[in-house]
Design a protein around this motif. Structure first.
Motif, PDB file in Angstrom:
ATOM      1  N   ARG A   2       0.853  -1.191   0.000  1.00  0.00           N
ATOM      2  CA  ARG A   2       0.000   0.000   0.000  1.00  0.00           C
ATOM      3  C   ARG A   2       0.891   1.244   0.000  1.00  0.00           C
ATOM      4  NH1 ARG A   2      -3.631  -1.282   5.067  1.00  0.00           N
ATOM      5  NH2 ARG A   2      -1.867  -2.622   5.583  1.00  0.00           N
ATOM      6  N   VAL A 236       4.881   1.290   8.713  1.00  0.00           N
ATOM      7  CA  VAL A 236       4.878   2.267   7.620  1.00  0.00           C
ATOM      8  C   VAL A 236       6.292   2.821   7.448  1.00  0.00           C
ATOM      9  CG1 VAL A 236       3.842   4.378   6.708  1.00  0.00           C
ATOM     10  CG2 VAL A 236       2.512   2.899   8.249  1.00  0.00           C
ATOM     11  N   ARG A 316       3.745  -0.896   3.829  1.00  0.00           N
ATOM     12  CA  ARG A 316       3.083   0.405   3.633  1.00  0.00           C
ATOM     13  C   ARG A 316       4.128   1.502   3.504  1.00  0.00           C
ATOM     14  NH1 ARG A 316      -1.794   1.533   7.738  1.00  0.00           N
ATOM     15  NH2 ARG A 316      -0.324   0.836   9.328  1.00  0.00           N
TER      16      ARG A 316
END
Length: 346
Positions: A2, A236, A316
């Motif tokens: 993502r 992330v 991510r």
């Protein structure tokens, strides 16, 4: 995998603050149009490094402007806010957006912000764990009280409760997602013991990020976190992305624009206690970022992201796409990320 855009609302030399904020809003809008998964919003006070003083406020605007995009803060600075107030805002955005909001929190720095907002140096140096625990309790429990060194109050009901969602899927979810910015072994341990995924900065490379992920897993296991939670932790990775028809052109775009922004932005930071701090060389830092992150042709950028994911286990990404400082160039960069890079990754 993502991929989202990381928005600082950076004020480049010669630009106004409104110009920087307009570019931030457009970056988010174009991110949705281009098929990106998320936008991550930074928060800074009193400096042109970033002109957004409230990431959660800008998040509310962008959640209203978009329909599919996930919007996160990167980060809301906990020592300068009351965790209950931030928890209430988070619950509100979670419920009304259909679960599209992610709250990223961090410790921030020893800046004059602590003086202006009255929290003091103690909140920065020692108060982060207490604030984080109060915040996460607010997002998970029906009623909360506090009896700590910084926050103490009688039990009050949580309104709105994140579980009071408009859809069955949200009502069954554990609550809004919370991620923690980690820059040291102590912050990695703090996040791991609570089972919260990490946001790792753009100033470190794959090897260090892989080590931090491994350390997170070690502390999470030692704290008795569930195995599926550890395996599924969606950390992330922050970075820079600049796309061009050649790597030389992409790097040149950043090395022409970013050092000026970094110099005026970083120099504007004022410490709360007058401590001496060293500042990175702006050009050397820009060149470092070009070497660490997806800067170059679409194929090179895709390979760079895939390699980082393979080396670190991170799936991510929050990528700074406004490094040119120009609105039209930023919009084109985001569109190319969505249309020319993401297809290689999916």
């Amino acid at each position: 995998m993502r991929v989202g855009s990381f928005v600082l609302a950076a004020q480049f030399p010669g630009q106004g603050q409104g110009e920087a904020l307009h570019r931030a809003v457009r970056t988010a809008e174009v991110s949705e149009e281009a098929g990106l998964d998320a936008v991550w919003l930074a928060e800074h006070h009193f400096v042109p490094y970033g002109t957004c003083p409230s990431a959660i406020t800008l998040a509310a605007l962008l959640l209203g402007r978009t329909r599919r995009l996930r919007v996160g803060t990167a980060v809301s600075v906990l020592p300068t806010v009351h965790p209950v107030a931030l928890g209430e805002q988070t619950a509100l955005l979670h419920v009304t957006s259909g679960g599209r909001f992610t709250l990223g929190v961090g410790r921030g720095g020893p800046w004059v912000d602590l003086e202006v907002f009255g929290s003091g140096l103690e909140a920065y140096e020692h108060g982060f764990p207490e604030s984080l625990d109060l915040l996460t309790r607010w997002l998970r429990e029906p009623a909360v009280s506090a009896d700590g060194p910084r926050f103490s109050f009688r039990e009050v009901p949580v309104v709105p409760r994140p579980s009071e969602a408009l859809t069955e899927d949200l009502a069954e979810a554990p609550g809004p997602e919370v991620v923690v910015a980690c820059t040291s072994p102590s912050s990695v341990r703090l996040a791991a013991e609570r089972g919260l995924p990490m946001l790792l900065g753009m100033h470190v490379g794959d090897e260090e990020k892989a080590e931090m992920v491994a350390l997170w897993k070690q502390h999470a296991r030692a704290a008795g976190r569930p195995g599926d939670e550890i395996a599924g932790a969606a950390h992330v990775s922050a970075g820079v992305c600049q796309i061009a028809d050649s790597r030389t052109d992409a790097a040149e775009t950043l090395t022409k624009a970013m050092p000026g922004w970094l110099k005026q932005g970083l120099e504007a930071h004022v410490t709360v206690d007058g401590r001496i701090r060293s500042m990175r060389d702006p050009l050397a830092y820009t060149e470092l970022l070009c070497g660490l992150h997806p800067v170059g042709t679409p194929r090179l950028c895709a390979d760079r992201l895939a390699a980082t994911s393979e080396r670190t286990g991170i799936s991510r990404f929050a990528l700074l796409t406004e490094g040119s400082g120009d609105l039209a160039a930023t919009e084109e960069n985001v569109r190319r990320l969505g249309t020319e890079v993401l297809p290689h990754l999916r």
